[in-house]
Design a protein around this motif. Structure first.
Motif, PDB file in Angstrom:
ATOM      1  N   LEU A  27       0.843  -1.234   0.007  1.00 47.95           N
ATOM      2  CA  LEU A  27      -0.237   0.127   0.151  1.00 47.95           C
ATOM      3  C   LEU A  27       0.815   1.246  -0.037  1.00 47.95           C
ATOM      4  O   LEU A  27       1.807   1.411   0.586  1.00 47.95           O
ATOM      5  N   GLU A  28       0.555   2.324  -0.889  1.00 42.16           N
ATOM      6  CA  GLU A  28       1.271   3.298  -0.977  1.00 42.16           C
ATOM      7  C   GLU A  28       0.982   4.264   0.404  1.00 42.16           C
ATOM      8  O   GLU A  28      -0.060   4.750   0.518  1.00 42.16           O
ATOM      9  N   ILE A  29       2.106   4.478   1.055  1.00 37.33           N
ATOM     10  CA  ILE A  29       1.781   5.170   2.306  1.00 37.33           C
ATOM     11  C   ILE A  29       2.437   6.513   2.161  1.00 37.33           C
ATOM     12  O   ILE A  29       3.537   6.648   1.908  1.00 37.33           O
ATOM     13  N   GLY A 130       2.983  -0.539   8.334  1.00 29.65           N
ATOM     14  CA  GLY A 130       3.862   0.578   8.885  1.00 29.65           C
ATOM     15  C   GLY A 130       4.814   0.805   7.742  1.00 29.65           C
ATOM     16  O   GLY A 130       5.280   0.097   6.883  1.00 29.65           O
ATOM     17  N   THR A 131       5.297   1.912   7.931  1.00 36.12           N
ATOM     18  CA  THR A 131       6.553   2.496   7.012  1.00 36.12           C
ATOM     19  C   THR A 131       7.801   2.024   7.561  1.00 36.12           C
ATOM     20  O   THR A 131       7.988   1.425   8.831  1.00 36.12           O
ATOM     21  N   PHE A 169      11.478 -16.179  14.267  1.00 38.01           N
ATOM     22  CA  PHE A 169      10.502 -14.907  14.001  1.00 38.01           C
ATOM     23  C   PHE A 169      10.608 -14.660  12.675  1.00 38.01           C
ATOM     24  O   PHE A 169      11.110 -15.046  11.736  1.00 38.01           O
ATOM     25  N   GLN A 170       9.434 -13.754  12.204  1.00 39.11           N
ATOM     26  CA  GLN A 170       9.163 -13.530  10.954  1.00 39.11           C
ATOM     27  C   GLN A 170       9.236 -11.764  10.896  1.00 39.11           C
ATOM     28  O   GLN A 170       8.682 -11.238  11.898  1.00 39.11           O
ATOM     29  N   GLN A 171      10.100 -11.432   9.961  1.00 41.53           N
ATOM     30  CA  GLN A 171      10.387  -9.783  10.117  1.00 41.53           C
ATOM     31  C   GLN A 171       9.385  -9.305   8.729  1.00 41.53           C
ATOM     32  O   GLN A 171       9.447  -9.663   7.682  1.00 41.53           O
ATOM     33  N   ALA A 172       8.414  -8.732   9.340  1.00 40.18           N
ATOM     34  CA  ALA A 172       7.353  -8.407   8.271  1.00 40.18           C
ATOM     35  C   ALA A 172       7.774  -7.096   7.516  1.00 40.18           C
ATOM     36  O   ALA A 172       8.507  -6.361   8.028  1.00 40.18           O
ATOM     37  N   GLU A 173       7.516  -7.282   6.176  1.00 42.93           N
ATOM     38  CA  GLU A 173       7.828  -6.033   5.457  1.00 42.93           C
ATOM     39  C   GLU A 173       7.159  -4.753   5.730  1.00 42.93           C
ATOM     40  O   GLU A 173       5.919  -4.601   6.136  1.00 42.93           O
ATOM     41  N   PRO A 174       7.518  -3.607   5.293  1.00 38.58           N
ATOM     42  CA  PRO A 174       7.029  -2.225   5.423  1.00 38.58           C
ATOM     43  C   PRO A 174       5.881  -2.033   4.317  1.00 38.58           C
ATOM     44  O   PRO A 174       5.998  -2.899   3.150  1.00 38.58           O
ATOM     45  N   SER A 175       4.813  -1.291   4.651  1.00 34.14           N
ATOM     46  CA  SER A 175       4.076  -1.050   3.569  1.00 34.14           C
ATOM     47  C   SER A 175       3.105  -2.150   3.022  1.00 34.14           C
ATOM     48  O   SER A 175       2.402  -2.241   1.991  1.00 34.14           O
ATOM     49  N   ARG A 176       3.020  -3.209   4.108  1.00 37.80           N
ATOM     50  CA  ARG A 176       2.060  -4.384   3.827  1.00 37.80           C
ATOM     51  C   ARG A 176       1.386  -4.531   4.899  1.00 37.80           C
ATOM     52  O   ARG A 176       1.628  -4.435   6.055  1.00 37.80           O
ATOM     53  N   ILE A 177      -0.133  -5.059   4.721  1.00 39.21           N
ATOM     54  CA  ILE A 177      -0.819  -5.239   5.832  1.00 39.21           C
ATOM     55  C   ILE A 177      -0.612  -6.776   5.974  1.00 39.21           C
ATOM     56  O   ILE A 177      -0.643  -7.767   5.513  1.00 39.21           O
ATOM     57  N   LEU A 204      -0.199   2.010  11.298  1.00 37.83           N
ATOM     58  CA  LEU A 204      -1.595   1.664  11.588  1.00 37.83           C
ATOM     59  C   LEU A 204      -1.971   0.440  12.136  1.00 37.83           C
ATOM     60  O   LEU A 204      -1.250  -0.567  11.654  1.00 37.83           O
ATOM     61  N   VAL A 205      -2.860   0.264  13.074  1.00 41.58           N
ATOM     62  CA  VAL A 205      -2.962  -1.182  13.845  1.00 41.58           C
ATOM     63  C   VAL A 205      -4.543  -0.980  14.116  1.00 41.58           C
ATOM     64  O   VAL A 205      -4.982  -0.529  14.634  1.00 41.58           O
ATOM     65  N   LEU A 206      -5.009  -2.188  13.573  1.00 40.47           N
ATOM     66  CA  LEU A 206      -6.427  -2.457  13.432  1.00 40.47           C
ATOM     67  C   LEU A 206      -6.700  -3.665  14.289  1.00 40.47           C
ATOM     68  O   LEU A 206      -6.123  -4.707  13.953  1.00 40.47           O
ATOM     69  N   ARG A 207      -7.606  -3.744  15.387  1.00 40.77           N
ATOM     70  CA  ARG A 207      -7.841  -4.727  16.139  1.00 40.77           C
ATOM     71  C   ARG A 207      -9.471  -5.005  16.080  1.00 40.77           C
ATOM     72  O   ARG A 207     -10.082  -3.802  16.559  1.00 40.77           O
TER      73      ARG A 207
END
Length: 210
Positions: A27-29, A130-131, A169-177, A204-207
């Motif tokens: 996603l373009e942030i 997150g960026t 652990f998994q390192q999540a990529e930036p700009s991905r949900i 952004l964090v959605l719960r």
């Protein structure tokens, strides 16, 4: 699944760490420039109520609301649609926290978003975007105690192991949900204190309960 089902499926004396799954493409942030977010370098946060009528901001930082609203709406729409498509029974409402943080303030402390073992409750969903860098997410079962009505007992050594990278652990990529369980899933934001030059990180964090 319910929290009881997750605990039952875990090795004895442990709780599984399913890790995260990506939703959609990058996603373009928008870069948080002074024109968009002002000159304030301190940590700022806005919380949106996510419901049937869309997103409703709960604060009064209009500059932050205008900056985050389009992205927050896109994220919430994609997450709710994905849960519906997967036939995940969810509350339909949630809270989305959107924040700007100077990188020198980002320590990245490991934590779980929900540690209370209510057996019949759903595990819940957390979606993070997150960026700069995404969250770090544990992917191997971690020791814990699980007694109904009480917080699961994660010890400090386990929490420290995620911070030092001595458990899987998994390192999540930036700009991905990235989607992960609320209950019992150990994860951490990035530690960006040494980033040179310092930057503002948008996240952004959605719960949502399930």
């Amino acid at each position: 699944m319910t929290k009881a089902e997750l605990v039952a499926a875990s090795p004895e004396g442990h709780i599984d760490q399913p890790g995260g799954g990506y939703l959609g493409d990058r996603l373009e942030i928008p870069t948080p420039t002074a024109e968009r977010v002002g000159e304030t370098p301190e940590h700022r946060i806005e919380t949106f109520l996510v419901g049937d009528d869309g997103l409703t901001p709960t604060g009064d930082d209009q500059q932050l609301i205008e900056y985050f609203s389009p992205l927050a709406t896109t994220m919430a729409t994609q997450v709710l649609a994905a849960l519906d498509a997967a036939q995940v029974r969810h509350s339909g409402t949630g809270y989305l926290s959107a924040s700007l943080s100077p990188s020198p303030d980002l320590v990245g402390l490991p934590h779980v978003d929900d540690d209370r073992f209510d057996p019949e409750a759903g595990v819940g969903i957390v979606a993070i975007l997150g960026t700069i860098e995404g969250p770090r997410i544990a992917t191997e079962p971690v020791p814990c105690t699980a007694q109904p009505g009480l917080p699961i007992g994660l010890n400090d050594d386990t929490i420290g192991q995620l911070r030092t990278g001595t458990i899987a652990f998994q390192q999540a990529e930036p700009s991905r949900i990235v989607l992960l369980p609320q209950f019992g899933q150990l994860h951490a934001g990035p530690d960006l204190r040494e980033l040179t030059p310092p930057e503002l990180r948008a996240s952004l964090v959605l719960r949502i309960t399930t």
